[in-house]
Write a protein that holds these residues in place. Structure first.
Motif, mmCIF file in Angstrom:
data_model
loop_
_atom_site.group_PDB
_atom_site.id
_atom_site.type_symbol
_atom_site.label_atom_id
_atom_site.label_comp_id
_atom_site.label_asym_id
_atom_site.label_seq_id
_atom_site.Cartn_x
_atom_site.Cartn_y
_atom_site.Cartn_z
ATOM 1 N N UNK A 39 0.828 -1.208 0.000
ATOM 2 C CA UNK A 39 0.000 0.000 0.000
ATOM 3 C C UNK A 39 0.858 1.252 0.000
ATOM 4 N N UNK A 40 0.279 2.340 -0.454
ATOM 5 C CA UNK A 40 0.913 3.660 -0.408
ATOM 6 C C UNK A 40 -0.145 4.638 0.066
ATOM 7 N N UNK A 41 0.128 5.312 1.185
ATOM 8 C CA UNK A 41 -0.839 6.243 1.764
ATOM 9 C C UNK A 41 -0.395 7.675 1.488
ATOM 10 N N UNK A 42 -1.274 8.442 0.860
ATOM 11 C CA UNK A 42 -0.952 9.815 0.455
ATOM 12 C C UNK A 42 -1.951 10.767 1.112
ATOM 13 N N UNK A 43 -1.450 11.745 1.856
ATOM 14 C CA UNK A 43 -2.318 12.731 2.500
ATOM 15 C C UNK A 43 -2.349 14.013 1.672
ATOM 16 N N UNK A 44 -3.522 14.624 1.598
ATOM 17 C CA UNK A 44 -3.701 15.881 0.876
ATOM 18 C C UNK A 44 -4.562 16.817 1.705
ATOM 19 N N UNK A 45 -4.688 18.076 1.285
ATOM 20 C CA UNK A 45 -5.672 18.958 1.924
ATOM 21 C C UNK A 45 -7.102 18.465 1.670
ATOM 22 N N UNK A 67 -0.048 -2.550 -8.623
ATOM 23 C CA UNK A 67 -0.696 -3.505 -7.732
ATOM 24 C C UNK A 67 -0.786 -3.021 -6.296
ATOM 25 N N UNK A 68 -0.254 -1.831 -6.016
ATOM 26 C CA UNK A 68 -0.372 -1.267 -4.667
ATOM 27 C C UNK A 68 -1.797 -0.817 -4.393
ATOM 28 N N UNK A 69 -2.155 -0.811 -3.134
ATOM 29 C CA UNK A 69 -3.400 -0.177 -2.711
ATOM 30 C C UNK A 69 -3.062 1.279 -2.405
ATOM 31 N N UNK A 92 2.956 7.741 3.801
ATOM 32 C CA UNK A 92 4.301 7.708 3.226
ATOM 33 C C UNK A 92 4.569 8.959 2.397
ATOM 34 N N UNK A 93 3.520 9.601 1.942
ATOM 35 C CA UNK A 93 3.641 10.765 1.073
ATOM 36 C C UNK A 93 2.579 11.776 1.488
ATOM 37 N N UNK A 94 2.916 13.062 1.360
ATOM 38 C CA UNK A 94 1.954 14.100 1.720
ATOM 39 C C UNK A 94 2.125 15.273 0.769
ATOM 40 N N UNK A 95 1.013 15.899 0.404
ATOM 41 C CA UNK A 95 1.046 17.105 -0.424
ATOM 42 C C UNK A 95 0.846 18.307 0.485
ATOM 43 N N UNK A 96 1.880 19.135 0.583
ATOM 44 C CA UNK A 96 1.850 20.287 1.484
ATOM 45 C C UNK A 96 2.640 21.427 0.855
ATOM 46 N N UNK A 97 2.236 22.649 1.144
ATOM 47 C CA UNK A 97 2.949 23.801 0.601
ATOM 48 C C UNK A 97 4.297 23.975 1.297
ATOM 49 N N UNK A 98 5.239 24.600 0.597
ATOM 50 C CA UNK A 98 6.538 24.846 1.207
ATOM 51 C C UNK A 98 6.416 25.827 2.368
ATOM 52 N N UNK A 99 5.381 26.661 2.350
ATOM 53 C CA UNK A 99 5.167 27.589 3.458
ATOM 54 C C UNK A 99 4.860 26.829 4.739
ATOM 55 N N UNK A 100 3.978 25.827 4.630
ATOM 56 C CA UNK A 100 3.622 25.028 5.806
ATOM 57 C C UNK A 100 4.827 24.259 6.325
ATOM 58 N N UNK A 101 5.606 23.678 5.424
ATOM 59 C CA UNK A 101 6.767 22.904 5.854
ATOM 60 C C UNK A 101 7.772 23.807 6.569
#
Length: 400
Positions: A39-45, A67-69, A92-101
């Motif tokens: 599996x691959x878990x990706x977080x977004x806004x 074949x990943x979930x 494992x992955x997240x979409x975030x602005x460089x400002x937030x980071x």
């Protein structure tokens, strides 16, 4: 007898050499061929963001081919998304602005009381444009019209950078201090990004800080009274100097995609990047980076901002990035000639800067807890400890 022994030795030597042959090596490589994780878990806004929609465009393609979930999880609260990704390791992955980071590493606003953790850039998601918008019938025609008493400004509590933008950066652009803004404006608190945007069309606020590419903005564009964007002229040098002191990772530019009413408006960009952590398997990061590059033509048309996920956009981001890059990504970029010795130098400098910030931030938490100081981002006693540990550290700033 000697001939028999010599013959036996030769047979053994030939057998050994055959076991080292290219064919044998190929067999070993086959046995060790990369296997995608289950599996691959990706977080977004939020679900109403362009980030969420775009990942749901290419995520199913990735899932089908590997074949990943692939799970895409929306999390509207920026601080909560950081905690779930960086600290709880739910993704494992997240979409975030460089400002937030930047703020999450430097411990500003609500991030101040959170543990600081390592983050690494993987790939460019989109160069998100931002600006200040009013309703179409608003009496405020230009950004400078806001410099007066009585303006109602939406204050989005789920995002520290958005709060900084309206409470400090916008006043600085207009030539005010944050205290002068607080004395003249009425800040209208809202709890989500969608509410922040709708506050304008609903009449609860006069102006809001928003992006023209999100789903909610297209909804607002269709409002009977529509929306209007207040340009931030690029030639206002003093204004931009003030703004960038507060928000050092944004880039002044003209909006070139999003709702039609925003096209051509002078404003700014705050890139959204896909991030991972150093503890995530870097072979997976390498393969994911390779997939995002090689399959670009396949997924770029699935959503409008997927077209911003090209190698060209990623390389442009790296040319000004103030943040370290994941090892797996570097390995792939080096293989295809998109990573240089100069990149190694600035990347190492940013790793060292992040290390310094994390050490200082976590030393702050340790001291505060040992002294039983209340952990609150507005508690002066705690903030004094934070200042002691972080004073003099350079902030993360776009490399112009």
């Amino acid at each position: 007898m000697k001939r028999t022994l010599l013959f036996g030795w030769l047979i053994g030597f030939i057998t050994m050499m055959l076991s080292w042959s290219p064919a044998a090596f190929a067999g070993n490589e086959t046995k060790q061929a990369f296997k995608w994780p289950s599996f691959l878990r990706i977080a977004t806004p939020t679900t109403q963001s362009a980030s969420f929609a775009s990942v749901n465009g290419w995520g199913p393609i990735l899932q089908s081919e590997t074949g990943m979930n692939v799970r895409v999880v929306p999390e509207d609260s920026e601080i909560r998304r950081y905690i779930r990704f960086a600290l709880n390791k739910e993704f494992e992955l997240v979409s975030t602005s460089i400002a937030e980071v930047g703020l999450s590493i430097q411990g500003e606003s609500g991030y101040a009381i959170q543990e600081a953790a390592q983050q690494r850039a993987v790939w460019h998601h989109n160069d998100t444009p931002w600006s200040f918008a009013v309703r179409g019938d608003s009496k405020y025609k230009t950004i400078f019209d806001l410099k007066q008493k009585g303006v109602r400004v939406a204050l989005s509590s789920q995002s520290p950078p958005m709060m900084l933008a309206v409470q400090e950066a916008l006043p600085a652009f207009l030539g005010w201090t944050k205290e002068e803004a607080a004395a003249n404006w009425t800040f209208v608190p809202v709890g989500s990004y969608a509410e922040n945007c709708r506050a304008v069309t609903d009449g609860k606020a006069d102006v809001s800080y928003m992006t023209p590419i999100s789903s909610i903005t297209y909804e607002m564009e269709a409002h009977p009274l529509k929306i209007r964007w207040l340009a931030m002229p690029a030639d206002n040098q003093a204004g931009w100097d003030g703004y960038l002191k507060v928000r050092p990772t944004v880039i002044p530019n003209k909006i070139d995609f999003g709702v039609p009413s925003a096209i051509g408006v002078e404003a700014m960009t705050s890139p959204f990047i896909f991030w991972t952590r150093p503890d995530v398997d870097q072979e997976t990061v390498y393969q994911l980076t390779k997939w995002l590059h090689e399959r670009f033509e396949q997924y770029k048309g699935v959503h409008a901002i997927n077209a911003r996920m090209s190698m060209t956009h990623t390389r442009k981001f790296l040319d000004r990035s103030p943040f370290p890059v994941a090892e797996g990504t570097i390995r792939y970029l080096r293989e295809i000639g998109q990573w240089s010795e100069a990149d190694d130098k600035w990347n190492q400098a940013q790793i060292e800067l992040m290390d310094r910030w994390i050490a200082a931030r976590n030393a702050t938490l340790a001291e505060a807890k040992s002294k039983k100081v209340k952990l609150h981002w507005e508690n002066k006693e705690y903030l004094d400890i934070l200042k002691k540990h972080t004073e003099g550290l350079p902030v993360f700033k776009t490399r112009m």
